[in-house]
Enzyme design. Structure first.
Site, mmCIF file in Angstrom:
data_model
loop_
_atom_site.group_PDB
_atom_site.id
_atom_site.type_symbol
_atom_site.label_atom_id
_atom_site.label_comp_id
_atom_site.label_asym_id
_atom_site.label_seq_id
_atom_site.Cartn_x
_atom_site.Cartn_y
_atom_site.Cartn_z
ATOM 1 N N HIS A 12 -30.646 20.485 2.102
ATOM 2 C CA HIS A 12 -29.486 20.231 2.869
ATOM 3 C C HIS A 12 -28.247 20.578 2.418
ATOM 4 O O HIS A 12 -27.361 21.288 2.835
ATOM 5 C CB HIS A 12 -29.584 18.715 3.156
ATOM 6 C CG HIS A 12 -28.647 18.191 4.025
ATOM 7 N ND1 HIS A 12 -28.830 17.908 5.517
ATOM 8 C CD2 HIS A 12 -27.474 17.824 4.045
ATOM 9 C CE1 HIS A 12 -27.841 17.626 5.952
ATOM 10 N NE2 HIS A 12 -26.784 17.799 5.037
ATOM 11 N N GLU A 13 -27.993 19.878 0.987
ATOM 12 C CA GLU A 13 -26.707 20.203 0.399
ATOM 13 C C GLU A 13 -26.315 21.918 0.216
ATOM 14 O O GLU A 13 -25.526 22.455 0.231
ATOM 15 C CB GLU A 13 -26.467 19.495 -0.673
ATOM 16 C CG GLU A 13 -26.607 17.894 -0.410
ATOM 17 C CD GLU A 13 -25.662 17.537 0.563
ATOM 18 O OE1 GLU A 13 -24.568 18.031 0.854
ATOM 19 O OE2 GLU A 13 -25.907 16.397 1.409
ATOM 20 N N HIS B 114 -25.199 23.514 3.058
ATOM 21 C CA HIS B 114 -23.451 23.433 2.941
ATOM 22 C C HIS B 114 -22.790 24.420 1.930
ATOM 23 O O HIS B 114 -21.875 25.094 2.131
ATOM 24 C CB HIS B 114 -22.957 21.890 2.611
ATOM 25 C CG HIS B 114 -23.369 20.931 3.556
ATOM 26 N ND1 HIS B 114 -22.943 21.026 4.835
ATOM 27 C CD2 HIS B 114 -24.177 19.676 3.580
ATOM 28 C CE1 HIS B 114 -23.120 19.976 5.585
ATOM 29 N NE2 HIS B 114 -23.915 19.227 5.061
ATOM 30 N N GLU C 242 -22.552 20.968 9.422
ATOM 31 C CA GLU C 242 -24.004 20.474 9.401
ATOM 32 C C GLU C 242 -24.868 21.340 9.864
ATOM 33 O O GLU C 242 -26.035 21.229 9.605
ATOM 34 C CB GLU C 242 -23.506 19.008 10.161
ATOM 35 C CG GLU C 242 -24.623 18.047 10.075
ATOM 36 C CD GLU C 242 -24.813 17.540 8.634
ATOM 37 O OE1 GLU C 242 -23.641 17.808 7.547
ATOM 38 O OE2 GLU C 242 -25.822 17.117 8.213
#
Ligand code: ZN
Length: 514
Positions: free
Chosen positions: A268-269, A272, A298
């Site tokens: 997830h990170e 980003h 997001e």
């Protein structure tokens, strides 16, 4: 370009670079606070962060900056509207107009309060101590309402917060998006939860922390997260932060008894981080040198974490490697069982651990509670009860304590109440819309993912989204990249197709097949 314009633009860029460097410095302080800082540092760090906020705000609202923007406006209008300089002048102008509405003394007060609140929350959550947090949260609500007033008149008190996160959106547009989703998600959740529950016991057991971290990072770097311009550290509430184009860091958390936490937090990170690392180098040090909105940001974490990271194709390539890392735990678990387990749908209490199908229900109730608090219809003292009631009515379960109830998310405890959650849902919706557009351009992408190759997808995203930074607002970049405005259709098709197959639900007839 006239000589005078050239000098003015150079002066503007020099000022913006200083503001950007102050922002990067503040980000280092905050990263350190969330990773390695000893407890004893909290008091001074709060003071230091508040000072940085004040210095940044003073520069952002400097009348000299306003004059420069004004002088450069005729020049900006003479440029092609999608040129970097025209976008720079117009984005800087919008930022300035917003910043000057907020007094520096308020920014400093809010920053100091946020640090104190975050510090208290890390203990209060552990101790399940809502009573101890209550005065701080009441103060947060007062400060949030004070902040909104700087932007009066507004249509709704939450509008200024939504605009800060997702410029151009309002309470009305977020509400209608959430209502549209809710209408389709509630029956989908019900249909899935009527099916036999998925067995995900293979994900739980003893998984050594080091190999968990290494494995997650190996997938993130295969995606394209560049460790020469980033690094991974551990924290309590994972995040990604940008110090400069050359230093974009991600954090994760590891559970020794759950193999999915570190893995999917890291992916997830990394999503980003890949977005930030893909922003055009020429935009670095300017307000354009970062992702365009919280929702679009997001969408990239969700795309790499869920659409790619929880796909069967990805695990066709990576499962043998994960099995080799944890042969005792996964040696007897077939690929399909593992894939079903990492996509288990269930009504649960914790947002950050929720599956893709129920996730937005967690967001919708938080958004509604924010509205009620900002409208002063819900007092902070009644939040725990209101939280339990909404979980009961929306998800059919209720938290046994506040730790897993209204104390679970960092957001209200480290910033304003307002605009803290809706961007996650926008991200979910857009993740599928961007992915579908990439697939139309490159139908070979799923086969590449199944071979552990991500270059075509990443290049499409870089070309159509990442490189532009904040140059285009969210609605414009969505239209440019996907050919249409934001729509829930690709997302609902994605969920319906994937979970329909996993749970044996009747597949909706597509118009083309009729
Ligand atoms: Zn995120």
């Amino acid at each position: 370009m006239r000589r005078a314009d050239e000098d003015l633009l150079a002066e503007l860029k020099a000022r913006l670079l200083e503001i950007g460097d102050l922002g990067g410095t503040a980000a280092v302080l905050s990263w350190d606070q969330s990773t390695y800082m000893p407890k004893g540092g909290a008091g001074a760090r709060g003071r230091q962060s508040a000072l940085m906020s004040r210095l940044m705000h003073e520069r952002r609202t400097d009348p000299g900056l306003g004059r420069l923007i004004e002088q450069l406006t005729p020049y900006a209008l003479s440029l092609p509207p999608d040129s970097d300089d025209a976008a720079l002048i117009s984005v800087t102008g919008r930022d300035f107009a917003k910043a000057v509405r907020v007094p520096t003394s308020f920014v400093e007060r809010l920053s100091a309060h946020s640090s104190a609140s975050y510090d208290a929350w890390t203990r209060a959550r552990q101790d399940n101590d809502f009573a101890g947090m209550r005065p701080l949260l009441e103060r947060t609500l007062d400060l949030s309402c004070e902040y909104a007033e700087f932007f009066a008149p507004y249509q709704h008190v939450i509008d200024p917060f939504i605009d800060d996160m997702d410029e151009g959106m309002t309470c009305a547009s977020v509400r209608s998006l959430l209502a549209e989703l809710r209408a389709e998600l509630v029956p989908m959740v019900r249909a899935i939860c009527d099916r036999p529950a998925t067995d995900d016991s293979c994900l739980h057991g003893a998984f050594a922390e080091g190999p968990q971290l290494d494995f997650g990072l190996s997938v993130a770097t295969a995606y394209g997260y560049d460790l020469d311009r980033g690094r991974l550290d551990r924290t309590f509430h994972p995040f990604c932060t940008r110090f400069s184009a050359g230093d974009i860091r991600i954090t994760t958390r590891v559970y020794p008894d759950d193999v999915t936490q570190a893995l999917f937090s890291t992916l997830h990170e990394a999503g980003h981080g890949i977005y930030e690392q893909g922003v055009g180098a020429a935009l670095d040090g300017t307000p354009l040198g970062s992702g365009t909105s919280a929702g679009v940001h997001e969408s990239q974490s969700r795309l790499w974490e869920n659409v790619v990271g929880r796909s069967l194709g990805l695990w066709q390539h990576y499962y043998p490697k994960l099995r080799a890392t944890f042969p005792d735990q996964l040696g007897n678990v077939p690929l399909e069982a593992f894939h079903r387990a990492i996509n288990k749908v269930e009504r649960s209490l914790i947002r950050t651990e929720a599956d893709e199908v129920t996730y937005n229900l967690h967001i919708i109730l938080r958004f509604d509670l924010e509205l009620e608090m900002l409208e002063r219809r819900l007092a902070v003292k009644d939040l725990p009860e209101a939280w339990r009631a909404r979980y009961q009515s929306d998800l059919g379960i209720s938290p046994p304590d506040d730790r897993d109830g209204c104390l679970q998310d960092v957001h209200w405890f480290s910033g304003c109440i307002g605009g803290a959650f809706h961007s996650y849902t926008i991200g979910n919706v857009l993740s599928a819309q961007f992915y579908a557009a990439a697939l139309r351009a490159h139908p070979e992408i799923p086969a590449e993912i199944a071979a552990g190759r991500f270059g075509t997808l990443k290049a499409w995203l870089e070309q159509n989204l990442y490189r532009h930074g904040r140059k285009f607002k969210a609605d414009e970049i969505v239209r440019r990249a996907t050919g249409e405005a934001m729509t829930i259709r690709p997302y609902m098709d994605y969920l319906g197709g994937k979970y329909g197959a996993l749970y044996g639900l009747p597949q909706p007839q597509s118009p083309a097949a009729q």
